[in-house]
Enzyme design. Sequence first.
Site, PDB file in Angstrom:
ATOM      1  N   HIS A  30       0.815  -1.212   0.000  1.00 42.79           N
ATOM      2  CA  HIS A  30       0.000   0.000   0.000  1.00 42.79           C
ATOM      3  C   HIS A  30       0.853   1.268   0.000  1.00 42.79           C
ATOM      4  O   HIS A  30       0.418   2.295   0.525  1.00 42.79           O
ATOM      5  CB  HIS A  30      -0.929  -0.001   1.209  1.00 42.79           C
ATOM      6  N   GLN A 133      -0.474 -13.811   5.480  1.00 40.13           N
ATOM      7  CA  GLN A 133      -1.472 -12.925   6.074  1.00 40.13           C
ATOM      8  C   GLN A 133      -2.871 -13.517   5.956  1.00 40.13           C
ATOM      9  O   GLN A 133      -3.288 -13.963   4.882  1.00 40.13           O
ATOM     10  CB  GLN A 133      -1.447 -11.546   5.406  1.00 40.13           C
ATOM     11  N   GLU A 135      -6.657 -12.456   6.148  1.00 41.22           N
ATOM     12  CA  GLU A 135      -7.359 -11.174   6.057  1.00 41.22           C
ATOM     13  C   GLU A 135      -8.806 -11.281   5.587  1.00 41.22           C
ATOM     14  O   GLU A 135      -9.469 -10.256   5.425  1.00 41.22           O
ATOM     15  CB  GLU A 135      -6.597 -10.235   5.113  1.00 41.22           C
ATOM     16  N   ALA A 160      -7.120  -4.535   9.694  1.00 38.57           N
ATOM     17  CA  ALA A 160      -8.027  -3.650   8.955  1.00 38.57           C
ATOM     18  C   ALA A 160      -8.868  -4.444   7.955  1.00 38.57           C
ATOM     19  O   ALA A 160     -10.097  -4.343   7.931  1.00 38.57           O
ATOM     20  CB  ALA A 160      -7.236  -2.558   8.247  1.00 38.57           C
ATOM     21  N   ASP A 161      -8.198  -5.237   7.124  1.00 36.26           N
ATOM     22  CA  ASP A 161      -8.925  -6.004   6.110  1.00 36.26           C
ATOM     23  C   ASP A 161      -9.833  -7.040   6.745  1.00 36.26           C
ATOM     24  O   ASP A 161     -10.970  -7.246   6.284  1.00 36.26           O
ATOM     25  CB  ASP A 161      -7.939  -6.678   5.158  1.00 36.26           C
TER      26      ASP A 161
END
Length: 255
Positions: A30, A133, A135, A160-161
């Site tokens: 990101h 990860q 997510e 967050a995701d």
Amino acid sequence: MGTWLSIGHPRVAEVSATDETDFVLIDTEHTTIGLETVENMSRAIESASSSTDTLVRVPWNDPVRIKRVLDIGVDGIMVPMIDTVAEARDFVTAMRYPPDGIRGIASGRAADEGESFEEYVKNANGNHVTIVQIETEQAVENAPSIATVDGVDALFVGPADLSAAIGRFGQWGSDEFNEILERVVNAAHEAGIPIGTLTVNAEHVDLRIQQGFDFLIVGKDTASLTNAISAARAEYDSVLSERATQSQAASKFES
């Protein structure tokens, strides 16, 4: 404990690589950070008088990107959005040279520009931290199986995701979110591998440790900078307000 880097500058990386920091994670998913910048940040981390490791989050489960980051000579890679066992296996395969994997062979910086080429290739497989990860809801469902994939060293919850995926974005204290965390933590521990997550707020460290997380990324460079500026501004305004109050009181006394 590690810290998160999203500012693409070697000096930020060097300052972050202290004796108190076990690892730094350079985020290229990101951010606009490119490979040359990752290389320079890696050099800066290595130059610091500490044993801080360098991890890189790549944008996707892309074997081409993975091999190019590994050629820089970093200590490990984290891949986002791994949802299935097949994707986890693809990630591990991309991290390893043949016959165990598909990583292309080249005498890059990781191999001392060729000086330790054969030795590096011989010993590289399995020597890089491989972090998956978790997510999405699909990833949570598959976490017990993903965690048992040979070559996966750790799981990492992307808060967050994952909170967005279950309809609880940013609701870190919600029962639904924390029940999901418990499931993933249990999946990792049952497979005998560590699990980590990110908390920008240091006040949440105790909670995450209680929940069973084995390692944490605490804070990120941009948040630390903005928080420090906000704290400085608040202190500045407080002092000005106090002095103004004192001045008004003195004026009334003189009158």
